[in-house]
Design a protein around this motif. Structure first.
Motif: not given
Lengths: 461, 477
Positions: A299, A302, A306, A312, A318, A321, A336, B42-43, B45-46, B73
């Motif tokens: 995670e 990720f 991400w 972001r 997120r 998570r 992230e 994450r992807v 959810e997008e 979202i």
């Protein structure tokens, strides 16, 4: 004296400007979350920002009063990291009933008060040099405290906590400081002995067997921490710290080589006999082989992917998570939401902090101060690289806190105390000679001791 | 000592450099793999929050995308008349995935189907947010509403279709659920809702129109009649119709509905249909034999899944029957099981001169600019029975409405054919009520299934299920 002050500027103005900048970034990231998420600012926001300003300026004023010649970059670096950490904790726990951000803010306040106390009462850190063995025993005791039956507490597979009156505490964080003091004290006393006695072999001076005692003790202690507390991070941190300080004290590569060899042996032993290590290494090299077990690492990865280059944006990722994102993995949350760029900034902030600490070591005028500053700075570097390396898969993951950012009072307090000591050393190194409160005679006595030892080492052995 | 401190500083610099290099290399080499990982929520959810095309019934979007207010979202799926259309739209849930049209037309709705790739490219170049396609269903909103209203308080399913094209005009399952309960962004609430729906004894997630099979009872006599006609029997062929029939090789004594007589001990097949005479049809079944009966059932679609955008459970006609079970099967009992959709398809094939059309739900898919992306071409599934047999069977069903057991559905000026059905799955529970038939003028075939009646309902399939049939037929008039 007035003229001296003009010659050696205190640079408090620079510090104040940087402090206000750090304050603004912290407060800004706190508010940015609400802006990005189209949420109204919380009613507590003016109070929180006001308190944060008081803390920032307060810490600055403490230095202005108590260590006016200290390095002006150290405090703003720490305030920036601490502020970002608080903003992130607030963001990560938005909407949850119990917010660790408030608690962490309280810890920050306590830490800054303690920071002030150390600046005021420690003043001349060299007074600690006398208590070598007492410090060593206290440090060791703290380190091994979680193994005690009633108060020791195991969490997340590692036995590194103690619990008293319902409050848990990681004694290793404070042990880090106490043991660094003990090492610095021991090594500043014995450095000449360690560096000159021995045989030359392969172009390197190798120490005598009987001088290996301290390094052997530390090796065993680190291994004990590893085996009985299952805490690779702390074990690595203490052993690495000790070896680095030995090297700084002796200037001899042989100590570093032996330390490294000892580390390799310990690592192999741990890999062979401590089951958790094998899993850690496997999770590091090939996390996707067991998605459930390596959920946290995956995670985190990720999250970093991400975030991409620019992130972001605070509040838009997120990171919640990721398990333990409040503590071990808080850097992944920054990766992230602030991206690769944000991660670079944070890493460079730590690098700046460590380099300024080492600079304080260079400018220190006594061996104890040099060893203490380089030891504390190196420990900080080792801790940052170990945990950030674990999160970013440079190294196997070990459970260390991210200094000044992770949720947790003991870590925060310990790191603020380290800052206080670094500031005192840097202040003492930069202050004009006349400003010293301690008579020069002490230094001379020390110098003479060293000279004697250099002349006739056997006599002292 | 300063020399060694400088060296330590060098080592520290290398350590930090390693962190930076590792991060950069990871960013360059790992990002794509990580983003494409099937575990990367994450992807997902997008994608979940992306704008998505609507599902249309008439001119109303029954499933559409609305702003969620959460920038992570940005969109949430909302449903108009959710429970009424749930068996069609299905749900669009982050936690539980997708179902029904939300699933089968996912690529088009999300704008990722191969046919949309050019538009996607254009959108990308123009910097526009790509939009999903519009899915237009065949549902007639008035018929759907009529079916839904008429079924309230009961449990069961209704299917109405245009028998000349196969277009589904009404598709209702009662009780139902609101798909918005599962599409919410509050995942905890979604999980709680899902658990509650699963635990509900009324089984609101069941699709009683096409997704479940039930004993079809006397509506299956249409299949048996078709088999007889195909075997050369005539509506006026006389059949033994005793009051009770001892089934060969078994101790089961077959009786007629309410233990009544079928009017005489020997009646015509038309009369047998009109009074829904069990003993007569048991005799027809035993006379025709298992293979003829099964061949006819399969010609109507039993034992085959419907392969279109309509989901259906496969209806069953058993094999390896002895005379007793064959007799029971001929009257739609024993192991015969059919979905309301299947029964509607039987009526549809009969009404369409023996030609069975493939049922379908989506008439066309349009781009956001309303240009057509794909359009449904009607498709013949099979010739279920000869047009002569179909003609005769139509007349028998019309006669049944004019003067037989289906009189309740007679409508002025319309040629209506129908057949009632009452089935027992278990002697201890109330009967299932069925009604199926067609209306020639509006070329619609309808099947109604009532699993559980409302309080105060008459215990009669022609009144209960026939009443629903009539409401839907009126709405389609």
């Amino acid at each position: 004296m007035e003229r001296k002050n003009e010659v050696t500027p205190t640079r408090r103005g620079v510090e104040l400007a940087l402090t206000l900048f750090a304050f603004a970034l912290g407060a800004g990231s706190y508010l940015l979350f609400y802006v990005n998420r189209d949420l109204p600012f919380p009613s507590i926001a003016p109070l929180a920002i006001g308190c944060w300003l008081v803390l920032c300026v307060g810490a600055h004023l403490l230095i202005r009063k108590l260590a006016p010649y200290a390095d002006p970059v150290l405090l703003p670096c720490v305030l920036l990291l601490n502020g970002l950490g608080l903003a992130m904790l607030n963001r990560l726990n938005y909407g949850s009933e119990y917010s660790p951000a408030v608690l962490q803010f309280t810890y920050t306040t306590i830490s800054i008060v303690a920071f002030g106390v150390v600046l005021r009462w420690l003043g001349d850190y060299r007074s600690l040099q006398r208590y070598t063995y007492i410090l060593f025993c206290i440090g060791l005791g703290l380190l091994l405290m979680p193994l005690l039956p009633v108060i020791g507490k195991e969490s997340g597979g590692s036995r590194i906590w103690i619990e008293i009156f319902g409050r848990s505490f990681q004694p290793a964080e404070v042990a880090k400081i106490v043991l660094t003091l003990a090492f610095a004290s021991y090594l500043s006393d014995h450095r000449e002995l360690l560096r000159s006695a021995g045989r030359r072999f392969l172009g390197v001076t190798w120490p005598r067997i009987r001088d290996l005692g301290p390094i052997a003790v530390m090796w065993v202690v680190s291994l004990a921490v590893l085996v009985f507390q299952s805490d690779l991070g702390t074990s690595l941190l203490f052993f690495g710290l000790f070896v680095a300080m030995l090297y700084v004290a002796t200037d001899q590569v042989s100590w570093a080589i032996m330390g490294l060899a000892g580390f390799v042996v310990a690592a192999v032993l741990a890999y062979l006999f401590v089951g958790k290590m094998e899993i850690r290494v496997e999770s590091w090299l090939n996390p996707f082989a067991d998605v459930d077990r390596n959920y946290q690492v995956i995670e985190g990865q990720f999250g970093l992917a991400w975030g991409g280059l620019m992130g972001r944006g605070i509040g838009i990722g997120r990171p919640t998570r990721i398990p333990l994102v409040d503590s071990d993995f808080i850097s992944a949350a920054f990766g992230e939401e602030l991206g690769l760029v944000g991660m670079f900034v944070i890493i460079l902030l730590y690098a700046l902090l460590v380099m300024r600490g080492l600079r304080a070591a260079l400018s220190a005028r006594d061996w104890f101060g040099k060893l203490l500053a380089s030891g504390l700075s190196f420990a900080l570097a080792l801790q940052v690289v170990t945990i950030l390396g674990g999160v970013t898969r440079l190294l196997p993951l070990t459970g260390l806190t991210t200094p000044f950012m992770s949720q947790g009072g003991s870590s925060l307090l310990a790191n603020w105390l380290i800052l206080a000591i670094l500031l005192l050393i840097s202040h003492r190194g930069r202050a004009p000679i006349e400003k010293r409160e301690v008579p020069v005679i002490v230094d001379l006595a020390e110098e003479r001791t060293v000279l004697l030892a250099a002349v006739k080492p056997e006599a002292l052995a | 000592m300063n020399r060694s401190i400088r060296r330590v500083a060098g080592v520290v610099a290398l350590m930090f450099l390693a962190l930076l290099v590792n991060l950069s290399v990871s960013y360059l080499l790992r990002t794509e793999t990580l983003l494409n990982s099937p575990y990367n929520r994450r992807v997902q959810e997008e994608q979940f929050g992306q704008s998505r095309g609507p599902i249309m019934v008439g001119n109303t979007a029954v499933a559409a995308t609305a702003p969620s207010g959460d920038p992570r979202i940005p969109n949430v799926r909302v449903y108009e008349n959710g429970p009424m259309y749930a068996p069609l739209t299905g749900y669009y849930s982050f936690v539980y995935g997708r179902s029904r049209l939300e699933q089968s037309y996912n690529a088009e709705l999300a704008g990722t189907s191969s046919a949309q790739s050019i538009d996607r490219l254009v959108d990308m170049v123009a910097g526009r947010q790509p939009e999903g396609a519009i899915v237009q269903t065949t549902i007639n909103p008035r018929a759907q509403q009529a079916a839904w209203d008429a079924m309230q308080g009961r449990r069961g399913g209704v299917v109405a279709m245009d028998y000349t094209t196969g277009a589904i005009l009404a598709y209702a399952s009662v009780p139902s659920y609101d798909p918005a309960l599962l599409s919410s962004l509050d995942y905890d609430a979604v999980e709680a809702n899902w658990e509650a729906l699963l635990a509900d004894p009324a089984a609101p997630l069941s699709d009683r129109a096409g997704g479940e099979v039930y004993p079809p009872g006397s509506t299956f006599k249409l299949v048996t009649t078709a088999a007889a006609l195909e075997a050369g029997w005539r509506p006026d062929t006389l059949i033994d119709s005793p009051r009770t029939l001892q089934l060969p090789g078994s101790d089961h004594v077959l009786t007629n509905f309410a233990d009544a007589s079928c009017g005489a001990d020997r009646i015509t097949m038309l009369d047998a249909l009109k009074v829904s005479c069990n003993t007569a049809y048991a005799n027809i079944g035993m006379a025709l034999g298992e293979s003829a009966l099964r061949r006819q059932a399969e010609a109507f679609g039993f034992n085959t899944a419907v392969e279109s955008d309509v989901w259906s459970a496969t209806s069953r006609f058993p094999s390896g029957l002895d005379p007793a079970t064959l007799a029971m099967s001929a009257i739609g009992q024993y192991e015969v099981a059919a979905s309301p959709l299947q029964i509607a398809m039987v009526s549809a094939a009969i009404a369409n001169g023996g030609v069975q059309m493939e049922p379908y739900l989506v008439s066309e898919v349009r781009n956001p600019d309303l240009s057509v992306l794909s359009i449904h071409a009607k498709k013949v599934l099979r010739q279920s029975l000869s047009s002569q047999s179909a003609q005769l069977l139509q007349e028998m069903m019309v006669e049944n409405v004019r003067s037989g057991g289906a009189k309740t559905v007679a409508m002025d000026g319309l040629r209506v054919g129908g057949k009632t059905g009452t089935a027992q799955s278990d002697p201890s529970r109330p009967s299932y009520y069925w009604f199926t038939g067609f209306v020639s003028e509006s070329h619609v075939a309808i099947a109604v299934f009532v699993e559980q009646t409302a309080a105060g309902d008459a215990s009669s399939s022609s009144v209960v299920a026939g009443g629903v049939f009539r409401s839907v037929a009126e709405a389609l008039r």
